[in-house]
Design a protein around this motif. Structure first.
Motif, PDB file in Angstrom:
ATOM      1  N   HIS A  36       0.487   5.887   5.449  1.00 18.13           N
ATOM      2  CA  HIS A  36       0.132   4.741   6.288  1.00 18.13           C
ATOM      3  C   HIS A  36       0.221   3.456   5.473  1.00 18.13           C
ATOM      4  O   HIS A  36       0.371   3.480   4.262  1.00 18.13           O
TER       5      HIS A  36
ATOM      6  N   HIS B 268      -1.130  -1.032   6.096  1.00 19.18           N
ATOM      7  CA  HIS B 268      -2.023  -1.882   6.877  1.00 19.18           C
ATOM      8  C   HIS B 268      -1.307  -3.165   7.275  1.00 19.18           C
ATOM      9  O   HIS B 268      -0.494  -3.689   6.511  1.00 19.18           O
ATOM     10  N   ASP B 269      -1.637  -3.654   8.441  1.00 20.19           N
ATOM     11  CA  ASP B 269      -1.116  -4.943   8.899  1.00 20.19           C
ATOM     12  C   ASP B 269      -1.675  -6.031   7.984  1.00 20.19           C
ATOM     13  O   ASP B 269      -2.886  -6.068   7.727  1.00 20.19           O
ATOM     14  N   HIS B 270      -0.800  -6.887   7.463  1.00 23.56           N
ATOM     15  CA  HIS B 270      -1.242  -7.918   6.511  1.00 23.56           C
ATOM     16  C   HIS B 270      -2.214  -8.909   7.124  1.00 23.56           C
ATOM     17  O   HIS B 270      -3.069  -9.465   6.424  1.00 23.56           O
ATOM     18  N   GLN B 271      -2.101  -9.172   8.420  1.00 22.68           N
ATOM     19  CA  GLN B 271      -2.973 -10.163   9.045  1.00 22.68           C
ATOM     20  C   GLN B 271      -4.277  -9.573   9.569  1.00 22.68           C
ATOM     21  O   GLN B 271      -5.333 -10.179   9.430  1.00 22.68           O
ATOM     22  N   THR B 272      -4.202  -8.379  10.166  1.00 29.50           N
ATOM     23  CA  THR B 272      -5.397  -7.819  10.800  1.00 29.50           C
ATOM     24  C   THR B 272      -6.063  -6.724   9.988  1.00 29.50           C
ATOM     25  O   THR B 272      -7.216  -6.392  10.236  1.00 29.50           O
ATOM     26  N   GLY B 273      -5.327  -6.124   9.054  1.00 31.98           N
ATOM     27  CA  GLY B 273      -5.868  -5.018   8.280  1.00 31.98           C
ATOM     28  C   GLY B 273      -5.822  -3.691   9.021  1.00 31.98           C
ATOM     29  O   GLY B 273      -6.251  -2.669   8.495  1.00 31.98           O
ATOM     30  N   GLU B 274      -5.300  -3.681  10.247  1.00 29.76           N
ATOM     31  CA  GLU B 274      -5.245  -2.451  11.029  1.00 29.76           C
ATOM     32  C   GLU B 274      -4.329  -1.424  10.377  1.00 29.76           C
ATOM     33  O   GLU B 274      -3.357  -1.768   9.707  1.00 29.76           O
TER      34      GLU B 274
ATOM     35  N   LEU C  78      -1.422   1.222  10.160  1.00 31.36           N
ATOM     36  CA  LEU C  78      -0.101   1.377  10.755  1.00 31.36           C
ATOM     37  C   LEU C  78       0.544   2.635  10.191  1.00 31.36           C
ATOM     38  O   LEU C  78       0.329   2.975   9.025  1.00 31.36           O
TER      39      LEU C  78
END
Length: 124
Positions: free
Chosen positions: A48, A50-56, A58
């Motif tokens: 996985h 993580h989205d750089h802006q939200t940390g979600e 991926l």
């Protein structure tokens, strides 16, 4: 079968494919695979990023690989890493397209050997 409870309540909000991965680790057949892998000092990981802006969370795309260098993780194009086999040590594999594929690697520094000995691999 013992599975740490750390992630059991934490999977909310993950992409469906990663929720599946989190649930699968508790399946008896996956536990059996993990037991067998442990005989070779291998484990299971959930590829996985993580989205750089939200940390979600991926799912790790097939064209990117997790790379550790200077004790920091980055995500680099798979092609770039696989084109430099003497610089990167594979440390994580996935099954893609009917074969194993490297999904995680560490940047290595090679020490010269003494005399007739080969050099040693060191993490950078």
């Amino acid at each position: 079968m013992t599975v740490a409870n750390v992630s059991q309540g934490s999977a909310r909000g993950l992409p469906e494919s990663l929720i599946t991965a989190q649930a699968a680790i508790r399946l008896p057949e996956v536990q059996a695979m993990l037991c067998r892998l442990s005989e070779y000092k291998l484990g299971i990981f959930m590829p996985h990023m993580h989205d750089h802006q939200t940390g979600e969370f991926l799912l790790l795309p097939e064209n990117l690989m997790q790379v550790e260098s200077d004790l920091e993780v980055s995500f680099q194009p798979t092609e770039t890493i696989t084109d430099q086999p003497n610089r990167f040590l594979p440390v994580g594999w996935v099954w893609r397209g009917g074969a194993s594929a490297v999904a995680a690697a560490c940047v290595m520094a090679w020490e010269e050997g003494h005399g007739d000995t080969e050099g040693n691999a060191k993490h950078t």
